[in-house]
Each structure stands twice: as C-alpha cells, then as structure tokens.
Scaffold this motif. Structure first.
Motif, PDB file in Angstrom:
ATOM      1  N   VAL B  20     141.452 105.410  12.119  1.00 27.04           N
ATOM      2  CA  VAL B  20     140.300 104.857  12.411  1.00 27.04           C
ATOM      3  C   VAL B  20     140.289 103.348  12.930  1.00 27.04           C
ATOM      4  O   VAL B  20     139.613 103.117  14.205  1.00 27.04           O
ATOM      5  N   LEU B  21     141.367 102.578  12.535  1.00 30.01           N
ATOM      6  CA  LEU B  21     141.528 101.247  13.070  1.00 30.01           C
ATOM      7  C   LEU B  21     142.833 101.023  13.401  1.00 30.01           C
ATOM      8  O   LEU B  21     143.710 101.575  12.684  1.00 30.01           O
ATOM      9  N   ASP B  22     143.348 100.702  14.542  1.00 33.88           N
ATOM     10  CA  ASP B  22     144.635 100.727  15.192  1.00 33.88           C
ATOM     11  C   ASP B  22     145.106  99.473  15.475  1.00 33.88           C
ATOM     12  O   ASP B  22     144.721  98.800  16.507  1.00 33.88           O
ATOM     13  N   ASN B  23     145.959  98.797  14.721  1.00 37.67           N
ATOM     14  CA  ASN B  23     146.428  97.559  14.796  1.00 37.67           C
ATOM     15  C   ASN B  23     145.583  96.412  15.301  1.00 37.67           C
ATOM     16  O   ASN B  23     145.696  95.890  16.411  1.00 37.67           O
ATOM     17  N   VAL B  24     144.556  96.202  14.573  1.00 40.26           N
ATOM     18  CA  VAL B  24     143.570  95.268  15.008  1.00 40.26           C
ATOM     19  C   VAL B  24     143.794  93.892  14.490  1.00 40.26           C
ATOM     20  O   VAL B  24     144.042  93.735  13.424  1.00 40.26           O
ATOM     21  N   SER B  25     143.690  92.929  15.569  1.00 44.81           N
ATOM     22  CA  SER B  25     144.026  91.464  15.333  1.00 44.81           C
ATOM     23  C   SER B  25     142.610  90.815  15.626  1.00 44.81           C
ATOM     24  O   SER B  25     142.344  91.087  16.661  1.00 44.81           O
ATOM     25  N   ASN B 202     120.291  94.396  23.173  1.00 39.43           N
ATOM     26  CA  ASN B 202     119.713  93.121  22.911  1.00 39.43           C
ATOM     27  C   ASN B 202     120.140  92.288  21.879  1.00 39.43           C
ATOM     28  O   ASN B 202     120.011  91.079  21.757  1.00 39.43           O
ATOM     29  N   VAL B 203     120.353  93.056  20.636  1.00 34.88           N
ATOM     30  CA  VAL B 203     120.575  92.332  19.516  1.00 34.88           C
ATOM     31  C   VAL B 203     122.089  91.948  19.751  1.00 34.88           C
ATOM     32  O   VAL B 203     122.089  90.504  19.450  1.00 34.88           O
ATOM     33  N   ALA B 204     122.888  92.269  20.351  1.00 35.39           N
ATOM     34  CA  ALA B 204     124.362  92.049  20.533  1.00 35.39           C
ATOM     35  C   ALA B 204     124.035  90.635  21.557  1.00 35.39           C
ATOM     36  O   ALA B 204     124.887  89.882  21.160  1.00 35.39           O
ATOM     37  N   GLU B 205     123.423  90.518  22.213  1.00 34.95           N
ATOM     38  CA  GLU B 205     123.157  89.341  23.223  1.00 34.95           C
ATOM     39  C   GLU B 205     122.575  88.437  22.674  1.00 34.95           C
ATOM     40  O   GLU B 205     122.526  87.142  23.169  1.00 34.95           O
ATOM     41  N   ALA B 206     121.835  88.772  21.495  1.00 39.08           N
ATOM     42  CA  ALA B 206     121.334  87.417  20.723  1.00 39.08           C
ATOM     43  C   ALA B 206     122.357  86.482  20.024  1.00 39.08           C
ATOM     44  O   ALA B 206     122.138  85.555  19.391  1.00 39.08           O
ATOM     45  N   CYS B 207     123.469  87.251  19.875  1.00 39.35           N
ATOM     46  CA  CYS B 207     124.860  86.509  19.227  1.00 39.35           C
ATOM     47  C   CYS B 207     125.636  85.919  20.204  1.00 39.35           C
ATOM     48  O   CYS B 207     125.563  85.961  21.432  1.00 39.35           O
ATOM     49  N   ASN B 208     126.170  85.021  19.640  1.00 34.09           N
ATOM     50  CA  ASN B 208     127.059  84.252  20.358  1.00 34.09           C
ATOM     51  C   ASN B 208     128.609  84.514  20.978  1.00 34.09           C
ATOM     52  O   ASN B 208     129.221  84.125  21.512  1.00 34.09           O
ATOM     53  N   ARG B 209     128.733  85.781  20.304  1.00 35.14           N
ATOM     54  CA  ARG B 209     130.179  86.398  20.426  1.00 35.14           C
ATOM     55  C   ARG B 209     130.013  87.785  20.432  1.00 35.14           C
ATOM     56  O   ARG B 209     129.275  88.282  19.404  1.00 35.14           O
ATOM     57  N   ILE B 210     130.501  88.821  21.254  1.00 36.73           N
ATOM     58  CA  ILE B 210     130.297  90.039  21.246  1.00 36.73           C
ATOM     59  C   ILE B 210     131.708  90.573  21.220  1.00 36.73           C
ATOM     60  O   ILE B 210     132.626  90.476  22.128  1.00 36.73           O
ATOM     61  N   LEU B 211     132.137  91.560  20.242  1.00 33.85           N
ATOM     62  CA  LEU B 211     133.237  92.310  20.189  1.00 33.85           C
ATOM     63  C   LEU B 211     133.082  93.640  20.570  1.00 33.85           C
ATOM     64  O   LEU B 211     132.058  94.136  19.912  1.00 33.85           O
ATOM     65  N   TYR B 212     133.884  94.396  21.196  1.00 33.90           N
ATOM     66  CA  TYR B 212     133.769  95.918  21.382  1.00 33.90           C
ATOM     67  C   TYR B 212     134.934  96.499  20.864  1.00 33.90           C
ATOM     68  O   TYR B 212     136.070  96.082  20.566  1.00 33.90           O
ATOM     69  N   ILE B 213     134.513  97.543  20.142  1.00 28.47           N
ATOM     70  CA  ILE B 213     135.458  98.161  19.357  1.00 28.47           C
ATOM     71  C   ILE B 213     135.593  99.759  19.893  1.00 28.47           C
ATOM     72  O   ILE B 213     134.531 100.468  19.938  1.00 28.47           O
ATOM     73  N   SER B 214     136.639 100.352  20.490  1.00 33.07           N
ATOM     74  CA  SER B 214     136.766 101.602  20.849  1.00 33.07           C
ATOM     75  C   SER B 214     137.977 102.351  20.271  1.00 33.07           C
ATOM     76  O   SER B 214     139.299 101.802  20.665  1.00 33.07           O
ATOM     77  N   ASP B 215     137.911 103.483  19.940  1.00 32.61           N
ATOM     78  CA  ASP B 215     139.262 104.116  19.601  1.00 32.61           C
ATOM     79  C   ASP B 215     140.032 103.309  18.407  1.00 32.61           C
ATOM     80  O   ASP B 215     141.136 103.301  18.699  1.00 32.61           O
ATOM     81  N   GLY B 216     139.380 102.742  17.626  1.00 31.86           N
ATOM     82  CA  GLY B 216     139.924 102.046  16.638  1.00 31.86           C
ATOM     83  C   GLY B 216     140.548 100.692  17.292  1.00 31.86           C
ATOM     84  O   GLY B 216     141.303  99.887  16.164  1.00 31.86           O
ATOM     85  N   LYS B 217     140.387 100.286  18.278  1.00 30.92           N
ATOM     86  CA  LYS B 217     140.925  99.068  18.793  1.00 30.92           C
ATOM     87  C   LYS B 217     139.766  98.189  19.187  1.00 30.92           C
ATOM     88  O   LYS B 217     138.861  98.532  19.713  1.00 30.92           O
ATOM     89  N   VAL B 218     140.230  96.986  18.909  1.00 32.49           N
ATOM     90  CA  VAL B 218     138.989  95.937  19.502  1.00 32.49           C
ATOM     91  C   VAL B 218     139.551  95.546  20.868  1.00 32.49           C
ATOM     92  O   VAL B 218     140.433  94.779  20.952  1.00 32.49           O
ATOM     93  N   CYS B 219     138.805  95.980  21.653  1.00 34.75           N
ATOM     94  CA  CYS B 219     139.222  96.027  23.191  1.00 34.75           C
ATOM     95  C   CYS B 219     138.783  94.995  24.109  1.00 34.75           C
ATOM     96  O   CYS B 219     139.256  94.731  25.476  1.00 34.75           O
ATOM     97  N   GLU B 220     137.643  94.619  23.855  1.00 32.71           N
ATOM     98  CA  GLU B 220     136.890  93.692  24.713  1.00 32.71           C
ATOM     99  C   GLU B 220     136.404  92.536  23.823  1.00 32.71           C
ATOM    100  O   GLU B 220     135.471  92.683  23.040  1.00 32.71           O
ATOM    101  N   GLU B 221     136.308  91.303  24.523  1.00 32.67           N
ATOM    102  CA  GLU B 221     135.630  90.234  24.044  1.00 32.67           C
ATOM    103  C   GLU B 221     135.141  89.406  25.100  1.00 32.67           C
ATOM    104  O   GLU B 221     135.625  89.100  25.816  1.00 32.67           O
ATOM    105  N   LYS B 222     133.829  89.050  24.708  1.00 34.83           N
ATOM    106  CA  LYS B 222     133.238  88.182  25.705  1.00 34.83           C
ATOM    107  C   LYS B 222     133.009  86.726  25.246  1.00 34.83           C
ATOM    108  O   LYS B 222     132.507  86.645  23.890  1.00 34.83           O
TER     109      LYS B 222
END
Lengths: 374, 222
Positions: B20-25, B202-222
């Motif tokens: 489910v999670l693959d080497n997430v740092s 909309n909820v995510a954009e109200a936050c000051n950091r957004i992390l995307y998780i896909s196929d068990g990897k945190v793959c994008e960060e804004k």
C-alpha cells in the motif's frame, strides 16, 4: 439537563443491553447465591456430620443414639451443644417393644431466652389479644399478682387466661413439652407415667434444655429413668435409609448446582460478549484516542458495577419470592459469612472469566480498520 | 516535527501481499496545514494511520519530535496517541449513546483530568465550535456539520500537537465544508500541525501544502 435525567441516561444508554444485562445479571447472582448457600450447607453438614436433608429441616436424626442412658448422655449433650447454635433439634428415634411402634424423644437444645416464638412453638401457648393460654409445662414461668397469673414473654407481660392440660402445639397428639429449666420431680414422674401409659403407641416427648442448667446431670438422670422403663431396644433401619438418601441427595444437589454454575458462567460469557460486540464502535473510538486494554477494562468494570447496582436489589426480591415459595428464611446471620464470601468470589470469578474472551477480541480490534477509510 | 523515512506498508492477507505504501519519505514541520490527496485505494488513510500510530509500517522509520514511533510497543503507541495525536474521521466516529459533552470529554477522561477542569474545558471548546447548546444532545440528533464540529471539538480539547483528519468534509455539503475548513485553519493558526486527507480540491487548496499520493508513493508536492 436535570440530574435525574443524566442518571437515567447513564443507565439506559443502550436500552437493549441494559435490560438484557440486568435480567441476566440478576439470574447469575441468584444462581451464584444459591450455589454459595449450598456450599455453606454442605460445610455445616460436614462439620456436624449429619444428614443434609434433616439439617435443612433444622432437625437431626441420631439413629445410633437409641440407647439413652447415662453412658451415652455425654455424647448426646456434646452433639446437642454443637447443634444448638444452629437452633437444631436432636431427635432420637427409639424403637420400643417388639418393633411394632416407636416413640421419639425430641430434645431442643435451645440456648436462647424464652421468646414469644419459642413459647408458641415449643411450649404450647396460644396468644390471644386479651391474654395468653399456656400449656401446663410452662407454668413455672408464671407469677401471680392480685389473684391473677402473668407470664413474661420477650419482656412483655401477658395475663394467663387459661391452661391447656396435656395439649401441644401440634394439636391433639401425644406430645408433652417440658421445660428442663424447671423440671421438678413431679414433672419427671409425670413424663415417666406418660411414657408408660402410652407404651406401644406413637408419641413424642419434648424437652427444652437450657444451657445455663446442668444439662448433663439433668439429662443423665432422665436418661436413666427412660432406661429404667426396661424397654428392649432394637436397631432402627432408618439409619441406612437416611445415609443412602443422603448420598444421592447431596450428589444430586452438588451436580445440579455445579451445572447451574456452569450455565451461569456460559450465560454471563455470552451476554458479556454480545454486550461488548454491540459496543465495538465505542471501543474502537476509545482505542483510536489512545485507550489501552486497562482503560477498556476500567470502562467495562465500571459499567458492570453500574448494572449490578440495579441487579442486586432485583435479585433480593427474586430470592425473597423464591424463599417464600419454598417456605425458607432469607436472612443474614453470623453463619452466613461464608455464603457471602463465596457469593462475592463467585461473582468476581464468573465475571472475570466472562470478560477474558471479549477483552481479547477488543485487544485484537484495529481502530485503523474499524474507523478509517481506504 | 515528523519525519518518515522509507516507510513501506504491506498488507499480508489470505496469502496475497498488497503493497500500500512504497518507500515513502516525508517531512512535515510544526504548524503546517497539509492536505494529502489521492484516488481511492492510493494509501492516504494508511499513511494517516501510520502517522497517528494506529497502524505500523512494515519497513522504514518514523520520528515524531524526539520519539521513534516505529520502535514503540503497543502500549507505548497507545500512550503516544493519547498524548500527541487527535483524529477527526469522515464518519465523525462519535459514540452514539453518549451526549455531545460526553463525547468531547472522552480524551480528557482518558488523561484523568479532574471533573471540574473537564467541564470548564469542554464547555469552552463547545462554545468555540458553536454547539454549546447541543451539549446534552445525543449525536443522532445533530446535523452532519454539527457532528463534525463535535468531532473537531473532541480533537481540540486534548491539546495534542498533531491533528489528523480523514476526509473531514466528505459527508458534508459545500457550505458546511467551508465552515469546517475555517475551523481547521483556526486550529492551525493556534500552532497545531494539521494533516487532512481529502478528495476535495477546494479543501486541499485551503491548506498551505498539498501532498499527492499515488500507488503508494508520495509523488507530487506543491
């Protein structure tokens, strides 16, 4: 919110569980209580080494004490003294003659003071509103003032309105009750003649033996008198029957009580498991918030105590009804301590063991799986 | 504040293994308001559960302040959750047989806070959440928004430094969602670290950091 409403809500948060648990806990306490009572009876019975069924009826049958004389009297006295604390009657079956009939000496070792109850039960009085009618045997307790006769029963003074001659509480049987506190030579002769008169008939002779009297001497003397009747004693077969009955009676009682105890445990286990499973979500939330098994145990024990507060009075009502139905007493006494120790320990053990299974399943519950998303 | 290093989570059920999670740092600083987005089954909730100490990683290390969470025993994890983490669930996770007050009071009860203090604190939080007048009501008598306010009140009352919210607005309408997000922002402004799992942009954009998780990897960060 009013305080009473809060209390009602605490007890009836989950109504189904509440009523189910209350009913079950009441039954479980009832079963454990009656088991405890049986254990106590068995202990007393073993201590007294007497048949159970007669102990229950507050009577003992000493079949082997048929030959009453001064040699056996010490044994009878010690038995009587031992049983007297249970307010037990030592009945001696003494077969007489050629075995066609028998008579019975019913000896009450009654260490208590003369009470209305004991007088009415053992000494042939009949209480009337305007005074009392007494049996001749308690005449020595009376006193006269201004041409009237009075008797003091349990610190109350009653006027004696009449005296029954040779009558008894049991009706028109052959029983004569004599208080050995004040048994006079005249009284002894009366009994002896009564026995001789009724030889060959079924009859009872009751003696009230006060513990402050020299029982041994008095009884030995009377035992010798009985012996002097020159009756040829025969062995009663009741002894064998009683022992046989006693064994099965005890065994059946023990087995059924053990069975009921197991049933109580299984019932408690099933109900507790159901109750805990109904609260699965609550425990998952508690676990998610950081509750450990100890915290969960605290919650469960607190709730069990809460339900017990309602169940115990219900049980008492149930036990009272049960005892009344079977004509027994529901009382708390000195010799009931063991019963209450067993009751407390029994409840503790049954509930503790019934919690083990549910606690293991709570421990295995993963709040992440139970409450979370994907 | 918290650092994940090489976190892998494998579910091993019925002889089949699912990673489910693959080497997430990941590193999240104190006071951040972070949104964790991803499609269903991407592992957002699993990551959230690991962060909250409700689940254990199969591999990797997790440091929360000076606590090495992956090394804690079960009872230590319970204590860790009790003292450091508050959860807000999509389905509110309120105890239906307990009043709003009792639900919010629960974390304080578990911390053995005295009765008087509990009462003052719970009432203050409920007032802040605007549901004080509902305190004696059962959750079934509350609207979705009120339920979530109650759940947030429960998360706030324990004063944990980390608040984890799993789809907190998932069951709410747009207007109520916005109001709830305002509450999260207030919490964050008060110095709490907040991580919100959401599908809602909309909820995510109200936050000051957004992390995307896909196929068990945190793959994008804004």
């Amino acid at each position: 919110m009013p305080y009473y409403k809060k209390i009602i809500r605490i007890f009836t948060r989950d109504r189904i569980s509440f009523f189910l648990l209350i009913i079950n806990y009441t039954f479980i306490i009832f079963i454990i209580y009656n088991f405890a009572e049986l254990v106590q009876k068995i202990r007393l019975e073993e201590e007294a080494n007497t048949p159970y069924e007669y102990q229950k009826n507050i009577e003992l049958i000493a079949n082997d004490m048929y030959n009453v004389n001064s040699d056996t009297v010490d044994e009878i006295i010690s038995l009587g003294e031992e049983y007297s604390r249970y307010n037990t009657r030592l009945i001696l079956y003494m077969p007489v003659g050629d075995g066609i009939s028998e008579f019975q000496v019913d000896i009450c070792f009654n260490p208590e003071e003369l009470t209305r109850e004991s007088v009415e039960t053992f000494l042939d009085t009949e209480n009337k509103n305007e005074g009392v009618y007494i049996g001749e045997s308690i005449l020595p307790y009376t006193f006269s003032e201004n041409d009237k006769t009075f008797i003091i029963i349990a610190q109350d003074i009653y006027e004696v309105k009449g005296i029954y001659q040779n009558s008894s509480a049991a009706g028109n049987d052959q029983r004569i009750a004599v208080s050995y506190y004040s048994l006079t030579e005249n009284g002894k002769e009366k009994i002896e003649s009564k026995l001789k008169e009724n030889l060959g008939m079924e009859m009872y002779v009751s003696f009230m033996l006060g513990s402050d009297e020299d029982i041994s001497t008095a009884f030995a003397e009377f035992g010798d008198r009985l012996n002097s009747l020159n009756i040829s004693w025969v062995t009663s077969e009741n002894e064998v029957d009683a022992s046989y009955q006693n064994f099965w009676y005890k065994t059946l009682n023990r087995l059924s009580s053990a069975g009921m105890l197991i049933f109580a445990f299984l019932d408690c286990y099933a109900v507790t498991t159901m109750w805990v499973m109904r609260r699965k979500r609550e425990f998952l939330i508690r676990k998610a918030l950081g509750a450990g098994v100890t915290d969960i145990i605290k919650v469960l024990v607190k709730d069990i105590i809460k339900y017990m507060i309602v169940s115990v009075p219900l049980f008492m009502v149930m036990e009272l009804v049960y005892k009344k139905t079977y004509g027994e007493d529901f009382n708390v006494g000195e010799y009931e301590l063991l019963k209450y120790i067993i009751l407390t320990a029994g409840i503790f053990v049954v509930f503790l063991f019934s919690l083990i299974g549910p606690l293991i399943s709570i421990h295995k519950m993963n709040p992440a799986e139970g409450l979370g998303g994907d | 504040m918290l650092t994940l290093n090489g976190i892998t989570k494998i579910y091993d059920k019925d002889y089949s293994k699912t990673k489910v999670l693959d080497n997430v740092s990941l590193k999240i600083e104190k006071g951040e308001l972070t949104a964790l987005m991803g499609v269903s089954g991407s592992g957002k909730t699993t990551l959230l559960n690991i962060l909250g100490g409700m689940d254990r990683a199969t591999e990797g290390t997790y440091d929360f302040m000076d606590i090495q969470v992956n090394m804690l025993t079960q009872s230590q994890l319970n204590k860790f959750r009790k003292e450091n983490v508050s959860f807000v669930f999509q389905n509110f996770a309120l105890m239906n047989h307990f009043s709003v007050f009792e639900n919010v009071e629960l974390p304080l009860l578990m911390k053995n806070v005295p009765r008087r203090k509990r009462k003052i604190k719970v009432c203050a939080i409920l007032e802040q959440m605007g549901i004080l007048e509902m305190k004696d009501k059962l959750p079934i008598h509350l609207s979705g928004g009120q339920k979530q306010r109650c759940a947030i009140a429960r998360a706030l009352v324990s004063e944990s430094p980390l608040i984890l919210a799993d789809e907190p607005t998932g069951a709410l309408d747009r207007k109520t969602s916005a109001a709830i997000m305002e509450l999260f922002k207030e919490m964050n402004a008060a110095g709490r670290t907040v991580i919100i799992v959401t599908h809602d942009r909309n909820v995510a954009e109200a936050c000051n950091r957004i992390l995307y998780i896909s196929d068990g990897k945190v793959c994008e960060e804004k």
